[in-house]
Design a protein around this motif. Sequence first.
Motif, PDB file in Angstrom:
ATOM      1  N   GLY A   1      -1.540  -4.939   3.431  1.00 31.10           N
ATOM      2  CA  GLY A   1      -1.728  -4.460   2.205  1.00 31.10           C
ATOM      3  C   GLY A   1      -0.644  -3.952   1.596  1.00 31.10           C
ATOM      4  N   ALA A   2       0.306  -3.172   2.405  1.00 28.64           N
ATOM      5  CA  ALA A   2       1.652  -3.057   1.589  1.00 28.64           C
ATOM      6  C   ALA A   2       2.488  -4.146   1.566  1.00 28.64           C
ATOM      7  CB  ALA A   2       2.181  -1.749   2.725  1.00 28.64           C
ATOM      8  N   LYS A   3       2.412  -5.016   2.478  1.00 24.84           N
ATOM      9  CA  LYS A   3       3.290  -6.061   2.203  1.00 24.84           C
ATOM     10  C   LYS A   3       2.988  -6.930   1.152  1.00 24.84           C
ATOM     11  CE  LYS A   3       4.942  -7.229   7.005  1.00 24.84           C
ATOM     12  NZ  LYS A   3       4.837  -6.068   7.510  1.00 24.84           N
ATOM     13  N   PHE A   4       1.503  -7.105   0.740  1.00 25.35           N
ATOM     14  CA  PHE A   4       1.292  -7.741  -0.457  1.00 25.35           C
ATOM     15  C   PHE A   4       1.746  -6.962  -1.771  1.00 25.35           C
ATOM     16  CE2 PHE A   4      -1.429 -10.732   2.221  1.00 25.35           C
ATOM     17  CZ  PHE A   4      -1.334 -11.773   1.659  1.00 25.35           C
ATOM     18  N   ALA A   5       1.488  -5.767  -1.812  1.00 26.69           N
ATOM     19  CA  ALA A   5       1.768  -5.067  -2.740  1.00 26.69           C
ATOM     20  C   ALA A   5       3.233  -4.985  -3.074  1.00 26.69           C
ATOM     21  CB  ALA A   5       1.459  -3.519  -2.495  1.00 26.69           C
ATOM     22  N   ALA A   6       4.250  -5.031  -1.839  1.00 21.98           N
ATOM     23  CA  ALA A   6       5.593  -4.960  -2.144  1.00 21.98           C
ATOM     24  C   ALA A   6       5.963  -6.357  -2.830  1.00 21.98           C
ATOM     25  CB  ALA A   6       6.072  -4.950  -0.738  1.00 21.98           C
ATOM     26  N   PHE A   7       5.036  -7.442  -2.632  1.00 21.82           N
ATOM     27  CA  PHE A   7       5.498  -8.874  -3.151  1.00 21.82           C
ATOM     28  C   PHE A   7       4.911  -8.929  -4.645  1.00 21.82           C
ATOM     29  CE2 PHE A   7       6.372 -10.130   1.044  1.00 21.82           C
ATOM     30  CZ  PHE A   7       7.426 -11.358   0.707  1.00 21.82           C
ATOM     31  N   GLY A   8       4.250  -7.631  -5.091  1.00 22.39           N
ATOM     32  CA  GLY A   8       3.874  -7.792  -6.569  1.00 22.39           C
ATOM     33  C   GLY A   8       2.175  -8.182  -6.542  1.00 22.39           C
ATOM     34  N   TRP A   9       1.484  -7.947  -5.742  1.00 24.28           N
ATOM     35  CA  TRP A   9       0.205  -8.223  -5.789  1.00 24.28           C
ATOM     36  C   TRP A   9      -0.703  -7.032  -6.089  1.00 24.28           C
ATOM     37  CZ3 TRP A   9      -2.767 -12.638  -3.508  1.00 24.28           C
ATOM     38  CH2 TRP A   9      -1.859 -13.959  -3.302  1.00 24.28           C
ATOM     39  N   ASP A  10      -1.671  -7.035  -6.767  1.00 24.26           N
ATOM     40  CA  ASP A  10      -2.992  -5.909  -6.553  1.00 24.26           C
ATOM     41  C   ASP A  10      -3.479  -5.921  -5.209  1.00 24.26           C
ATOM     42  OD1 ASP A  10      -2.341  -4.965  -9.331  1.00 24.26           O
ATOM     43  OD2 ASP A  10      -3.794  -6.304 -10.055  1.00 24.26           O
ATOM     44  N   VAL A  11      -3.751  -4.940  -4.614  1.00 28.17           N
ATOM     45  CA  VAL A  11      -4.517  -5.019  -3.263  1.00 28.17           C
ATOM     46  C   VAL A  11      -5.640  -3.992  -3.342  1.00 28.17           C
ATOM     47  CG1 VAL A  11      -4.163  -4.376  -0.669  1.00 28.17           C
ATOM     48  CG2 VAL A  11      -2.190  -5.176  -2.273  1.00 28.17           C
ATOM     49  N   ASP A  12      -6.559  -4.289  -2.512  1.00 24.92           N
ATOM     50  CA  ASP A  12      -7.829  -3.593  -2.083  1.00 24.92           C
ATOM     51  C   ASP A  12      -8.111  -3.850  -0.503  1.00 24.92           C
ATOM     52  OD1 ASP A  12      -9.203  -2.220  -4.316  1.00 24.92           O
ATOM     53  OD2 ASP A  12      -9.432  -4.452  -4.978  1.00 24.92           O
ATOM     54  N   GLU A  13      -8.629  -2.753   0.078  1.00 30.59           N
ATOM     55  CA  GLU A  13      -8.739  -2.720   1.388  1.00 30.59           C
ATOM     56  C   GLU A  13     -10.453  -2.551   1.378  1.00 30.59           C
ATOM     57  OE1 GLU A  13      -6.565  -1.563   4.398  1.00 30.59           O
ATOM     58  OE2 GLU A  13      -4.476  -1.701   3.532  1.00 30.59           O
TER      59      GLU A  13
END
Length: 284
Positions: free
Chosen positions: A198-210
């Motif tokens: 989740g943190a990785k996708f967020a770092a790439f500029g994505w919205d994230v849900d778990e």
Amino acid sequence: MEGTGMTELERRANDMRADIVRMIAEAGSGHPGGSLSCADILAALYFGGVLEHDPREPGVGGARPLHPGQGSRGAGALRRARAGGLHPSEELATLRKLGSRLQGHPDSNQVPGVEVSTGSLGQGLSIAAGAAAGLRLDGAPQTVFALLGDGECQEGQVWEAAMFAAHRKLDNLVAIVDRNGLQIDGRTCDVCDPGDLGAKFAAFGWDVDEVDGHDLDALVAVLGAAKAGRDGRPHAVIARTVKGKGVPFMENEAGWHGKAPNAEQAAEALAALEGDAGKESSRG
């Protein structure tokens, strides 16, 4: 959810798992572990009102079907096609057999409801991102969903696609990660730890849900919201799952990543799934 109650969704997921066991046991080869872990995700998408998709008319409706990075996870598309009368139940027994249109990695030229022939790890998200970019250029409203394995996220191509999607502001793209923590060689954290996805996708500029990948209420809610969101960012859903879910002797066992059950094991697995179906009926 278009008249589909949660007990119906649970039944759909359970039936899908039973089909997976029967098909792979009959074929004598296949990938039961990951197919079972993502069954609830597929049920939420195909039967929970998230994908308005007719396999006879791909590309029509409010969402495009999945582009699975792991082609063995085409059970949901097959199940959807079967529900629409495109695949009689007896055809499922021909999986991986010579002359069958149902091969280990689904053939988009042969199987209704499968848009892309997949199987090579890491390519699914790139294909989905390209499809989302094309829809954007056409001014089309659909959302593209991509299903990835957590072991697959060790592939560099996944992160190239993630970077591209964020750069192009593809808010019509949703990536779902089946986060079961196992791959063919063992635990993902031991083979090549992907860390906090989740943190990785967020770092790439994505919205994230778990989300709990076996909570159908939560899945439908999160996936529906991700589909509706239009904030200029692609959306990643990290679904925490159990490899081999629904079959006790397969659960959390990496050895069942790519091994078919024998006749005795298949009977035991189906008995467990039938027991779960009985429990659902008593609750409903």
